[in-house]
Design a protein around this motif. Structure first.
Motif, PDB file in Angstrom:
ATOM      1  N   ARG A  36      50.311 -30.207 122.661  1.00  0.00           N
ATOM      2  CA  ARG A  36      50.040 -31.353 123.525  1.00  0.00           C
ATOM      3  C   ARG A  36      50.181 -30.900 124.977  1.00  0.00           C
ATOM      4  NH1 ARG A  36      55.000 -33.704 125.177  1.00  0.00           N
ATOM      5  NH2 ARG A  36      56.791 -32.979 123.946  1.00  0.00           N
ATOM      6  N   GLU A  37      49.513 -31.619 125.839  1.00  0.00           N
ATOM      7  CA  GLU A  37      49.431 -31.202 127.233  1.00  0.00           C
ATOM      8  C   GLU A  37      50.078 -32.231 128.142  1.00  0.00           C
ATOM      9  OE1 GLU A  37      45.985 -29.046 129.944  1.00  0.00           O
ATOM     10  OE2 GLU A  37      45.449 -30.201 128.158  1.00  0.00           O
ATOM     11  N   THR A  38      50.886 -31.764 129.076  1.00  0.00           N
ATOM     12  CA  THR A  38      51.437 -32.611 130.127  1.00  0.00           C
ATOM     13  C   THR A  38      50.854 -32.134 131.456  1.00  0.00           C
ATOM     14  OG1 THR A  38      53.367 -31.222 130.620  1.00  0.00           O
ATOM     15  CG2 THR A  38      53.580 -32.789 128.793  1.00  0.00           C
ATOM     16  N   GLU A  39      51.309 -32.720 132.521  1.00  0.00           N
ATOM     17  CA  GLU A  39      50.795 -32.328 133.835  1.00  0.00           C
ATOM     18  C   GLU A  39      51.102 -30.868 134.145  1.00  0.00           C
ATOM     19  OE1 GLU A  39      51.247 -33.624 138.553  1.00  0.00           O
ATOM     20  OE2 GLU A  39      52.143 -34.858 136.976  1.00  0.00           O
ATOM     21  N   GLU A  54      52.685 -28.541 131.693  1.00  0.00           N
ATOM     22  CA  GLU A  54      52.894 -27.637 130.567  1.00  0.00           C
ATOM     23  C   GLU A  54      51.965 -27.941 129.400  1.00  0.00           C
ATOM     24  OE1 GLU A  54      57.599 -26.528 130.518  1.00  0.00           O
ATOM     25  OE2 GLU A  54      57.071 -28.562 129.889  1.00  0.00           O
ATOM     26  N   ILE A  55      51.836 -26.941 128.536  1.00  0.00           N
ATOM     27  CA  ILE A  55      51.292 -27.119 127.196  1.00  0.00           C
ATOM     28  C   ILE A  55      52.468 -26.906 126.251  1.00  0.00           C
ATOM     29  CG2 ILE A  55      49.746 -26.188 125.443  1.00  0.00           C
ATOM     30  CD1 ILE A  55      47.949 -25.271 127.812  1.00  0.00           C
ATOM     31  N   ILE A  56      52.737 -27.888 125.407  1.00  0.00           N
ATOM     32  CA  ILE A  56      53.916 -27.834 124.538  1.00  0.00           C
ATOM     33  C   ILE A  56      53.467 -27.786 123.083  1.00  0.00           C
ATOM     34  CG2 ILE A  56      56.047 -28.995 123.840  1.00  0.00           C
ATOM     35  CD1 ILE A  56      56.029 -30.339 126.625  1.00  0.00           C
ATOM     36  N   PHE A  57      53.927 -26.775 122.391  1.00  0.00           N
ATOM     37  CA  PHE A  57      53.644 -26.617 120.966  1.00  0.00           C
ATOM     38  C   PHE A  57      54.878 -27.035 120.183  1.00  0.00           C
ATOM     39  CE2 PHE A  57      53.775 -23.670 117.199  1.00  0.00           C
ATOM     40  CZ  PHE A  57      52.700 -24.216 116.511  1.00  0.00           C
ATOM     41  N   GLU A  58      54.694 -27.883 119.177  1.00  0.00           N
ATOM     42  CA  GLU A  58      55.813 -28.303 118.330  1.00  0.00           C
ATOM     43  C   GLU A  58      55.453 -28.043 116.877  1.00  0.00           C
ATOM     44  OE1 GLU A  58      58.584 -32.269 117.485  1.00  0.00           O
ATOM     45  OE2 GLU A  58      57.761 -31.863 119.484  1.00  0.00           O
ATOM     46  N   ILE A  59      56.392 -27.457 116.146  1.00  0.00           N
ATOM     47  CA  ILE A  59      56.142 -27.086 114.759  1.00  0.00           C
ATOM     48  C   ILE A  59      57.378 -27.371 113.921  1.00  0.00           C
ATOM     49  CG2 ILE A  59      56.788 -24.675 115.263  1.00  0.00           C
ATOM     50  CD1 ILE A  59      54.736 -23.832 113.097  1.00  0.00           C
ATOM     51  N   GLU A  60      57.156 -27.922 112.730  1.00  0.00           N
ATOM     52  CA  GLU A  60      58.245 -28.216 111.796  1.00  0.00           C
ATOM     53  C   GLU A  60      57.934 -27.574 110.456  1.00  0.00           C
ATOM     54  OE1 GLU A  60      60.500 -32.003 109.586  1.00  0.00           O
ATOM     55  OE2 GLU A  60      59.127 -32.353 111.271  1.00  0.00           O
ATOM     56  N   ARG A  78      57.041 -23.785 125.058  1.00  0.00           N
ATOM     57  CA  ARG A  78      56.492 -24.311 126.305  1.00  0.00           C
ATOM     58  C   ARG A  78      55.673 -23.239 127.026  1.00  0.00           C
ATOM     59  NH1 ARG A  78      58.847 -29.099 127.708  1.00  0.00           N
ATOM     60  NH2 ARG A  78      60.729 -29.686 126.561  1.00  0.00           N
ATOM     61  N   ILE A  79      54.437 -23.591 127.358  1.00  0.00           N
ATOM     62  CA  ILE A  79      53.554 -22.718 128.133  1.00  0.00           C
ATOM     63  C   ILE A  79      53.321 -23.376 129.485  1.00  0.00           C
ATOM     64  CG2 ILE A  79      51.281 -21.631 128.258  1.00  0.00           C
ATOM     65  CD1 ILE A  79      51.182 -21.772 125.186  1.00  0.00           C
ATOM     66  N   LEU A  80      53.658 -22.677 130.539  1.00  0.00           N
ATOM     67  CA  LEU A  80      53.554 -23.217 131.894  1.00  0.00           C
ATOM     68  C   LEU A  80      52.121 -23.077 132.402  1.00  0.00           C
ATOM     69  CD1 LEU A  80      55.610 -24.445 133.899  1.00  0.00           C
ATOM     70  CD2 LEU A  80      55.897 -22.150 134.850  1.00  0.00           C
ATOM     71  N   LYS A  81      51.569 -24.166 132.907  1.00  0.00           N
ATOM     72  CA  LYS A  81      50.187 -24.147 133.392  1.00  0.00           C
ATOM     73  C   LYS A  81      50.084 -23.567 134.799  1.00  0.00           C
ATOM     74  CE  LYS A  81      47.968 -28.049 132.508  1.00  0.00           C
ATOM     75  NZ  LYS A  81      47.763 -29.512 132.299  1.00  0.00           N
ATOM     76  N   ASN A  82      51.070 -23.849 135.619  1.00  0.00           N
ATOM     77  CA  ASN A  82      51.116 -23.314 136.982  1.00  0.00           C
ATOM     78  C   ASN A  82      52.475 -22.666 137.194  1.00  0.00           C
ATOM     79  OD1 ASN A  82      48.513 -24.439 138.053  1.00  0.00           O
ATOM     80  ND2 ASN A  82      49.530 -26.363 137.522  1.00  0.00           N
ATOM     81  N   TYR A  83      52.475 -21.469 137.739  1.00  0.00           N
ATOM     82  CA  TYR A  83      53.724 -20.719 137.855  1.00  0.00           C
ATOM     83  C   TYR A  83      54.765 -21.470 138.684  1.00  0.00           C
ATOM     84  CZ  TYR A  83      57.045 -16.973 138.581  1.00  0.00           C
ATOM     85  OH  TYR A  83      58.196 -16.228 138.611  1.00  0.00           O
ATOM     86  N   SER A  84      55.994 -21.444 138.207  1.00  0.00           N
ATOM     87  CA  SER A  84      57.111 -22.053 138.922  1.00  0.00           C
ATOM     88  C   SER A  84      58.340 -21.167 138.784  1.00  0.00           C
ATOM     89  CB  SER A  84      57.425 -23.448 138.361  1.00  0.00           C
ATOM     90  OG  SER A  84      58.659 -23.924 138.866  1.00  0.00           O
ATOM     91  N   VAL A  85      58.918 -20.799 139.906  1.00  0.00           N
ATOM     92  CA  VAL A  85      60.149 -20.009 139.897  1.00  0.00           C
ATOM     93  C   VAL A  85      61.248 -20.749 139.146  1.00  0.00           C
ATOM     94  CG1 VAL A  85      62.015 -19.149 141.373  1.00  0.00           C
ATOM     95  CG2 VAL A  85      59.626 -18.739 142.009  1.00  0.00           C
ATOM     96  N   PHE A  86      61.257 -22.075 139.259  1.00  0.00           N
ATOM     97  CA  PHE A  86      62.344 -22.871 138.705  1.00  0.00           C
ATOM     98  C   PHE A  86      62.183 -23.157 137.214  1.00  0.00           C
ATOM     99  CE2 PHE A  86      61.859 -23.981 143.218  1.00  0.00           C
ATOM    100  CZ  PHE A  86      63.075 -23.509 143.680  1.00  0.00           C
ATOM    101  N   LYS A  87      60.992 -22.923 136.665  1.00  0.00           N
ATOM    102  CA  LYS A  87      60.764 -23.191 135.246  1.00  0.00           C
ATOM    103  C   LYS A  87      60.532 -21.924 134.431  1.00  0.00           C
ATOM    104  CE  LYS A  87      58.840 -27.828 135.914  1.00  0.00           C
ATOM    105  NZ  LYS A  87      57.674 -28.713 135.661  1.00  0.00           N
TER     106      LYS A  87
END
Length: 242
Positions: A174-177, A179-185, A113-122
């Protein structure tokens, strides 16, 4: 002797990885301690894979052989009663004696998970990179990783005897509001491989690398050609498939 398979999740923030280490807090260590308190006997566990310091898991798979005729629900509840708050057994199942959580696994799935905007809680569960990333370029680069390839450039392992090949079934950003989420198998993962892939692909997303450079890095078989190792807090072992 019975063989019990469990699926557990953990927050890796305060652990020195999965494997038992002297005078270090590890996931395997606290799990085996919980089993000893429940069963009144030292019990060794086998995991599908070893996660590094700070890496999390949604679906780590473990098997062990307990004495006694406890049912599956009792085993799950008893282990959880002795575990700290950052580890939790989600599922318990009695399996055939021949089952081995590591050697019987067909593939493992990781997410980063790559955070797009900094969050103390994430921040404990994602990496705030701080730059805009071109997801389409990164996914184009993902196509070059598919199949069985030598990933020497994407690992810190120094042994020349180790098999450096991985067979990647799928990988995608893939991108959410938020985060950018990378998934690999893949069938297996080399040490720190996913984090080095991330450290390289963010350069691709920033246009510091071209898509063709991913192929060049693979063929070079040289760790120095790839990007830096991304921090562990964004990485999760999502599931193990059998």
């Amino acid at each position: 002797m019975r063989n019990i398979k469990i699926v557990l999740e953990y927050d890796g923030t305060n652990f020195y990885g999965w494997q038992v280490q002297p005078k270090k807090r590890t996931v395997q260590g606290v799990l085996e301690s919980a089993l000893e308190k429940f069963l009144c006997k030292k019990t060794k566990v086998t995991a599908a894979g070893r996660t590094d310091t700070g890496v999390h898991a949604h679906g780590q798979v473990v098997n062990f052989s307990p004495e006694g005729n406890y049912d599956e629900e009792t085993i799950k509840n008893a282990i959880n009663a002795h575990l700290p708050d950052d580890v939790f057994v989600k599922e318990t199942e009695e399996v055939q004696n021949a089952f081995h959580s590591r050697f019987d696994a067909l593939s493992r799935v990781y997410i980063y998970r790559i955070l797009k905007n900094y969050s103390v809680f994430k921040r404990a569960f994602s990496w705030y990179y701080g730059y805009d990333l071109d997801i389409s370029r990164m996914n184009e680069g993902c196509q070059l990783l598919l199949g069985q390839k030598d990933f020497t450039s994407f690992t810190v392992t120094k042994s020349k005897k180790e098999n450096m090949c991985m067979d990647i079934n799928r990988c995608q950003f893939r991108e959410t509001e938020d985060e950018i989420i990378f998934e690999i198998e893949a069938d297996r993962f080399l040490h720190k491989c996913v984090r080095i892939i991330i450290g390289t692909f963010v350069l691709l997303g920033r246009k510091k690398l071209e898509v063709v450079d991913i192929q060049k890095i693979l063929l070079a078989k040289d760790r120095r050609r790839a990007g830096s190792t991304a921090p562990p807090n964004g990485l999760f072992l999502k599931e193990v498939k059998y």
